[in-house]
Design a protein around this motif. Structure first.
Motif: not given
Length: 537
Positions: A72-75, A204-205, A198-199, A139-140
């Motif tokens: 997806s665009d937001d990965k 892997g980002d 942390e998200g 998500p964070p």
């Protein structure tokens, strides 16, 4: 009849079968072991159109299953798209994992998700399309803000609990014994903020999270931070606890029936409770909170904490005063709560009027609210809002169109003036630096080495002074700009029922005058212009 070639094509020996038409071939293929293969209609049609047909006709071909991965665009989601095999090989789990790695998916992968997708190869017909999520990012999660946990009942909370009579009725003037604490009593504790979690994305980002907001525990008069636990506040004197910003204080409490000519003015270093009324011309001054169970008529209350008047604050215009001043005056460092205000000056951080405000002069650092519930429906009639960041009421102004002035974000003008002064000072500093630069060029031409060294040192020290001064001014200007932007972004007038004609709305340095009645609406500053936005039901 049909045979499999090395390249996966399905061949038909034409001479052996001598097919009459394309439909015959397709029907025969469907009854053969190669029924799942992809029919090559183009090759078959070409055969019947050719004057010199081939002896071996390609009628179909084996097609292996295909798997592709879409991120997806937001990965945050990776989706597997599967096309089932047409007579060819199915995708194995190990092959699928290689496709996933090649697509860059490295976190949030679940093998169970992938197995569910691959299982469709055994359930769906040849060439079917299916898809399924095989990896999810996280998500964070922002941390929770620090909060205060009270361990005692404050004076304000105690005054919300009047005493029950034997017949079940409520005595609004009797609150029984006040909530008093002894030295060493735990007043309030601070629950620390929690760190954010942390998200991450499926590629892997890492996605940073915000830690919860925190604050310093504040000990007011009569309280101190515990020596054994810096997150606890304890009383140092006997008295009644009261809330302050980020902490508590402990006050002595003075209780009196009426404040009138018989009692005289009241000036007390703690909190004051007036169980009846404050008479005309009388003054009550307290370092802590002031609570009046009755009304205040043409009196003056000055509080270092909060002011709470259970009934009305009523005054009139003082015709002997050149400023046309109001005879009832309430000023609090904290908040003001009154049931009804009329011809009164009310000044506080927040001003809450439960029912109606008539011709009052109100000044608030933050909020003026007329009405008691979540969607206030009180009436704000006449008078003037001297300054506030937000005004919320049911009706603002009067149907008669009598003039009323509402000034919002008036502090912004002071901020702008201060910014101008900083800019003038910065300009002078820049001029001084330019002058010093010229002095350096002249000093550089001095031939005496010792004298040149002394001049350069002196000029350099002065230069450093002005550079530091310029840095301080620039930082201050940046802070002022942020303060102004924050002030204007959160400035708004809200009329939950009606905004009447004759209301002159000032937001910062802009003015808007209403000439008719508006339905429920709000006014705010949009692109340096006051805009009216109507509420949709």
């Amino acid at each position: 009849m049909f045979k499999l070639a090395h390249n996966g094509n399905i061949l038909l020996e034409v001479a052996q079968l001598n097919p009459p038409n394309a439909a015959f071939i397709v029907e025969a293929l469907e009854k053969s072991p190669y029924a799942d293969c992809e029919v090559d209609h183009e090759s078959i049609e070409a055969f019947f159109k050719s004057d010199h047909p081939e002896k071996h006709l390609v009628v179909a071909k084996k097609v292996d299953a295909q798997l592709s991965i879409e991120v997806s665009d937001d990965k945050m989601i990776a989706t597997a798209h599967l096309v089932t095999a047409k007579g060819g090989a199915k995708i194995s789990l190990e092959q699928a994992k290689k496709v996933i790695i090649k697509a860059g998916v490295s976190r949030g992968y679940k093998q169970a998700y992938l197995e569910q997708v691959l299982q469709k190869q055994f359930e769906l017909p040849p060439g079917a399309n299916t898809k399924g999520i095989i990896a999810k990012g996280r998500p964070p999660v922002d941390g929770q803000a620090a909060k205060l946990i009270p361990h005692v009942t404050t004076l304000r909370e105690r005054l919300k609990q009047p005493k029950l009579r034997e017949d079940g009725s409520v005595d609004m003037r009797d609150f029984g014994k006040l909530a008093s604490v002894a030295p060493g009593t735990l007043l309030i504790s601070k629950q620390p903020a929690t760190p954010g979690k942390e998200g991450f994305t499926v590629t892997g980002d890492s996605i940073p999270a915000k830690d919860g907001d925190t604050f310093e525990l504040t000990a007011g008069d009569g309280a101190e931070i515990s020596a054994s636990n810096p997150l606890e506040l304890i009383a140092t004197i006997a008295g009644c606890p009261s809330d302050i910003q980020n902490g508590m204080r402990v006050d002595d409490v003075f209780t009196i029936g009426d404040v009138d000519v018989r009692s005289g003015h009241v000036d007390f270093n703690g909190s004051v409770i007036v169980t009846h009324n404050v008479a005309p011309g009388m003054k009550v001054k307290a370092k802590g909170d002031i609570t009046v169970m009755g009304s205040v008529e043409s009196g003056e209350l000055i509080s270092g904490g909060h002011i709470d008047v259970k009934q009305a604050a009523i005054g009139h215009v003082d015709h002997q005063n050149n400023d046309q001043g109001l005879t009832c005056r309430l000023v609090a460092a904290g908040d003001i709560h009154v049931a009804h205000g009329q011809y009164s000056h009310l000044e506080a951080n927040n001003v809450f009027i439960a029912k109606q405000s008539n011709h009052c002069a109100i000044k608030a650092t933050s909020l003026v609210q007329v009405g008691a519930d979540d969607a206030p429906k009180g009436k704000l009639i006449g008078g003037e809002i001297l300054d506030a960041q937000m005004v919320i009421a049911g009706e603002i102004g009067s149907e008669s169109g009598a003039k009323m002035t509402v000034r919002l974000a008036h502090r912004g003008i002071e901020i702008t003036s201060e910014t101008d002064e900083c800019l003038k000072a910065l300009t002078k500093t820049s001029e001084q630096l330019n002058t010093l630069q010229s002095a350096i060029e002249k000093a550089d031409q001095v031939k005496d080495a010792e004298k040149k060294k002394q001049l350069m040192a002196k000029i350099g020290a002065t230069q450093m002074h002005y550079c530091e001064e310029a840095e301080v001014l620039e930082k201050k200007m940046s802070e002022l700009e942020l303060n102004l932007n924050g002030l204007l972004e959160n400035t708004k007038l809200v009329a939950n029922q009606a905004l009447h004609p004759g209301v002159e709305i000032h937001i910062f340095d802009r003015v808007y005058k209403t000439t008719r009645s508006y339905p429920p609406c709000s006014a705010s500053l949009v692109e340096n212009k006051i805009e009216i936005e109507f509420k949709t039901s």
